[in-house]
Enzyme design. Structure first.
Site, PDB file in Angstrom:
ATOM      1  N   ARG A  93     -10.065   9.705  32.735  1.00  0.00           N
ATOM      2  CA  ARG A  93      -8.571   9.365  32.221  1.00  0.00           C
ATOM      3  C   ARG A  93      -9.084   9.313  30.739  1.00  0.00           C
ATOM      4  O   ARG A  93      -8.117   9.313  30.211  1.00  0.00           O
ATOM      5  CB  ARG A  93      -7.871   8.386  32.890  1.00  0.00           C
ATOM      6  N   ARG A 130      14.294  13.791  41.035  1.00  0.00           N
ATOM      7  CA  ARG A 130      13.570  13.360  41.748  1.00  0.00           C
ATOM      8  C   ARG A 130      14.704  12.559  42.409  1.00  0.00           C
ATOM      9  O   ARG A 130      14.449  11.059  41.615  1.00  0.00           O
ATOM     10  CB  ARG A 130      12.152  12.501  41.518  1.00  0.00           C
TER      11      ARG A 130
END
Ligand SMILES: [Zn+2]
Length: 223
Positions: A93, A130
């Site tokens: 990451r 969503r």
């Protein structure tokens, strides 16, 4: 002995990375190493590293590098993904993690790092549109709502927008992702391991593009 590829799949939240990583795992018989799942599993199993990682996640903080490496190393010790191949999803990451990983994989180097590229406005629409059932977790999209007035088709629960799916929250996460990921992409590009794959379109089409890149760039798949 034929072996599977050793891959990293990079991509924004909402780019379909998890789905495509699972498909690559199935196609090549390689381990799908998803750090989010690993952290949750370690926490559920009550390992010391898992419990510590959970504390960071519950606060909304990034899990520190040393802890991430400890948990990933535990996974790699289990079933032999180093020998048989793997696809890393959600890791590395940060550039520092990428550098540490490169050093740790010295004898089994990564074959290919794929950046699954989807423009921000497309993932923003997917994520900010969503809606989720409060009771059973079924997800909907404003373009494909439940049949009756935001009542869940599956269980009759209320279908709502989660707080971290608001446009503002999603944009903040995407900006953070870019800040962290641009240096990783740079790092792997300089090593000659990076390929960019267009992640827009039907899942099957995107998968075909991924497979084409893996089979073109990782040859021969032998130890
Ligand atoms: Zn429901």
């Amino acid at each position: 002995m034929i072996r599977g590829p050793r891959l990293v799949l990079l991509g924004k939240q909402g780019a379909g990375k998890g789905t495509q990583a699972a498909r690559l795992s199935e196609r090549y018989g390689i381990a799908h190493v998803a750090t989010g799942d690993l952290f949750r599993a370690a926490a559920a199993a009550g390992t010391p590293a898992g419990i510590e990682a959970e504390r960071y996640m519950n606060r909304g903080d990034l899990v520190p590098d040393n802890l991430v490496f400890q948990i990933v190393a535990e996974r790699f010790a289990e079933g032999g993904p180093l020998e048989h191949g793997f696809v890393l999803d959600g890791f590395p990451r940060t550039r520092r993690q990428a550098e540490k990983l490169e050093a740790a994989l010295e004898t089994h180097p990564l074959d290919l790092v794929i950046n699954l590229d989807v423009p921000t406005e497309i993932v923003l629409d997917r994520l900010a549109g969503r809606r989720v059932c409060e009771s059973c977790g079924t997800t909907y999209h404003v373009s494909a709502p439940p049949k009756n007035d935001w009542i869940c088709d599956v269980c009759g629960g209320r279908v709502v927008q989660r707080e971290d799916d608001t446009e503002e929250a999603v944009l903040r996460r995407l900006e953070l992702y870019d800040e962290e990921t641009v240096p990783i992409i740079d790092f792997y590009r300089k090593l000659g391991k990076l390929v960019v794959v267009d992640g827009v379109g039907e899942s099957d089409d995107v998968f075909a593009r991924l497979v084409a890149q893996v089979e073109q760039r990782v040859q021969p798949l032998q130890t």
